[in-house]
Write an enzyme that holds these catalytic residues in place. Structure first.
Site, mmCIF file in Angstrom:
data_model
loop_
_atom_site.group_PDB
_atom_site.id
_atom_site.type_symbol
_atom_site.label_atom_id
_atom_site.label_comp_id
_atom_site.label_asym_id
_atom_site.label_seq_id
_atom_site.Cartn_x
_atom_site.Cartn_y
_atom_site.Cartn_z
ATOM 1 N N TYR A 211 46.079 48.460 49.830
ATOM 2 C CA TYR A 211 45.865 48.632 51.047
ATOM 3 C C TYR A 211 46.335 47.187 51.748
ATOM 4 O O TYR A 211 46.287 47.018 52.932
ATOM 5 C CB TYR A 211 44.216 48.601 51.433
ATOM 6 C CG TYR A 211 43.520 47.570 50.495
ATOM 7 C CD1 TYR A 211 43.084 47.931 49.405
ATOM 8 C CD2 TYR A 211 43.351 46.361 51.037
ATOM 9 C CE1 TYR A 211 42.339 46.836 48.510
ATOM 10 C CE2 TYR A 211 42.585 45.390 50.217
ATOM 11 C CZ TYR A 211 42.011 45.904 48.970
ATOM 12 O OH TYR A 211 41.287 44.793 48.377
ATOM 13 N N LYS B 170 34.567 44.437 34.695
ATOM 14 C CA LYS B 170 33.997 45.818 34.689
ATOM 15 C C LYS B 170 33.569 46.650 33.491
ATOM 16 O O LYS B 170 32.761 47.432 33.339
ATOM 17 C CB LYS B 170 34.707 46.738 35.676
ATOM 18 C CG LYS B 170 34.970 46.460 37.004
ATOM 19 C CD LYS B 170 35.764 47.455 37.917
ATOM 20 C CE LYS B 170 35.984 46.942 39.105
ATOM 21 N NZ LYS B 170 36.956 48.099 39.938
ATOM 22 N N GLY C 202 48.117 52.573 34.527
ATOM 23 C CA GLY C 202 47.104 51.335 34.217
ATOM 24 C C GLY C 202 45.880 51.562 34.604
ATOM 25 O O GLY C 202 45.485 52.889 34.169
HETATM 26 P P1 ATR Z 1 45.709 48.186 37.835
HETATM 27 O O1 ATR Z 1 44.288 47.630 37.200
HETATM 28 O O2 ATR Z 1 46.054 47.755 39.401
HETATM 29 O O3 ATR Z 1 45.836 49.611 37.265
HETATM 30 P P2 ATR Z 1 47.601 47.584 35.579
HETATM 31 O O4 ATR Z 1 46.651 48.326 34.710
HETATM 32 O O5 ATR Z 1 48.153 46.314 35.226
HETATM 33 O O6 ATR Z 1 46.657 47.334 37.097
HETATM 34 O O7 ATR Z 1 48.568 48.725 36.016
HETATM 35 C C1 ATR Z 1 49.800 48.369 36.843
HETATM 36 C C2 ATR Z 1 50.474 49.915 36.718
HETATM 37 O O8 ATR Z 1 51.747 49.569 37.620
HETATM 38 C C3 ATR Z 1 51.049 50.616 35.570
HETATM 39 O O9 ATR Z 1 51.149 51.998 35.684
HETATM 40 C C4 ATR Z 1 52.367 49.727 35.519
HETATM 41 O O10 ATR Z 1 53.465 50.381 34.655
HETATM 42 P P3 ATR Z 1 53.421 50.116 33.032
HETATM 43 O O11 ATR Z 1 52.249 51.134 32.379
HETATM 44 O O12 ATR Z 1 54.496 50.539 32.576
HETATM 45 O O13 ATR Z 1 53.328 48.540 32.921
HETATM 46 C C5 ATR Z 1 52.865 49.862 36.649
HETATM 47 N N1 ATR Z 1 53.909 48.695 37.295
HETATM 48 C C6 ATR Z 1 53.711 47.476 37.233
HETATM 49 N N2 ATR Z 1 54.963 46.776 37.539
HETATM 50 C C7 ATR Z 1 55.893 47.910 37.508
HETATM 51 C C8 ATR Z 1 57.303 47.974 37.567
HETATM 52 N N3 ATR Z 1 58.012 46.871 37.886
HETATM 53 N N4 ATR Z 1 57.979 49.220 37.592
HETATM 54 C C9 ATR Z 1 57.112 50.266 37.449
HETATM 55 N N5 ATR Z 1 55.872 50.480 37.212
HETATM 56 C C10 ATR Z 1 55.279 49.227 37.253
#
Ligand code: ATR
Length: 282
Positions: free
Chosen positions: A219, A47, A129
């Site tokens: 989902y 994207k 994220g």
């Molecule tokens: P997406 O495209 O789905 O948004 P991403 O950009 O990898 O994927 O974002 C994942 C989100 O889930 C982020 O907010 C991440 O927190 P960080 O910014 O601190 O990485 C959050 N996330 C993923 N695993 C996590 C965990 N174990 N505990 C808390 N937050 C988590």
């Protein structure tokens, strides 16, 4: 959902999935153009890369910095561009025009599926994220009054707060849990995708009793622990299927020039994701 939609529109088109390495995206787009595709969708990580690869960026792609939908257009002898559905493309210059239908789908799914108005609402958004950032900016753009941003990596939430200050200065942004009740909590983290995942918020610092509604962008599973916990605490809940549906419906409208058969697409999507026998409220 697209093939089901195309069928009821009476179009002899097919929606197909292709696995393309990011390094080959330029070639894949050129191939689709050469084969006179009507259009296509792109998913992560394409994207953002596609922003530099399409010939023309629609306002929606420019605003959100990502292209999830491409419409191919052929140039008429008058110089005007028309969608490939109206052209045989023979000898014409064909361009790829990039759109973003994801951002609009977020606010539409929240408002239509939960039956609430974002304008004037107080919202807690979990996650910063890719999905969280777009959700935060779109919520601000939809006129929420107060936005609380919480993320494991705090600096990412702070960065988004800074962006909102510039883009939507009327919105009060806090990088913290709310001390008061909120109308809506949105999970935009990936927590909940796995059955063993923890809740996406710190239950010492926030209770879902303080929220009117809960939206999970996830989902699958249909009901995460977050949504279960929200329902137990009296929140109205919805999962992220609507986001997927509405971004697709908008894309189909761009390609076909006709209103999307939404309920047919919703049913096909549900059957595909949850199986034919399920009866989910989303
Ligand atoms: P997406 O495209 O789905 O948004 P991403 O950009 O990898 O994927 O974002 C994942 C989100 O889930 C982020 O907010 C991440 O927190 P960080 O910014 O601190 O990485 C959050 N996330 C993923 N695993 C996590 C965990 N174990 N505990 C808390 N937050 C988590």
């Amino acid at each position: 959902m697209h093939n089901a939609g195309l069928r009821v529109l009476g179009l002899d088109w097919r929606y197909l999935a292709f696995d393309v390495h990011p390094e080959n995206l330029r070639e894949a787009l050129n191939g689709a153009r050469a084969m006179k595709f009507i259009g296509l969708n792109l998913t992560v990580p394409h994207k953002v890369i596609a922003m530099d690869l399409v010939d023309e960026l629609d306002e929606s792609a420019r605003v959100w910095g990502a292209v999830n939908t491409v419409l191919f257009e052929a140039q008429e002898s008058s110089g005007k561009w028309k969608p490939m559905r109206e052209s045989d493309g023979d000898g014409a210059t064909i361009r790829a025009r990039g759109f973003n239908t994801d951002a609009e789908a977020i606010s539409r799914a929240i408002e239509e599926d939960l039956g609430i108005q974002l304008k004037g609402a107080a919202v807690l958004l979990l996650g910063a994220g890719g999905a969280g950032r777009t959700a935060a900016l779109k919520l601000a753009d939809s006129g929420v009054k107060e936005l609380y941003l919480v993320n494991r990596t705090r600096s990412k939430a702070e960065e988004i707060a800074g962006e909102i200050h510039k883009r939507s200065p009327g919105v009060v942004v806090n990088v913290d849990y709310p001390g008061k009740n909120v109308d809506l909590v949105v999970n935009a983290t990936s927590l909940g995708l796995q059955a063993e995942d923890a809740l996406p918020f710190d239950s010492q610092r926030f209770s879902l009793k303080k929220a009117g509604c809960a939206y999970d962008m996830i989902y699958r599973p249909a009901e995460t622990s977050f949504l279960k916990e929200a329902a137990r605490n009296g929140c109205k809940i919805t999962n992220g299927l609507g986001m997927l549906l509405y971004q697709g419906a908008k894309a189909l409208e761009l390609w076909t020039g006709q209103p999307a058969p939404l309920e047919v697409m919703r049913t096909a999507l549900r059957e595909h994701i949850y199986g034919a026998t399920s009866h989910h409220s989303n």
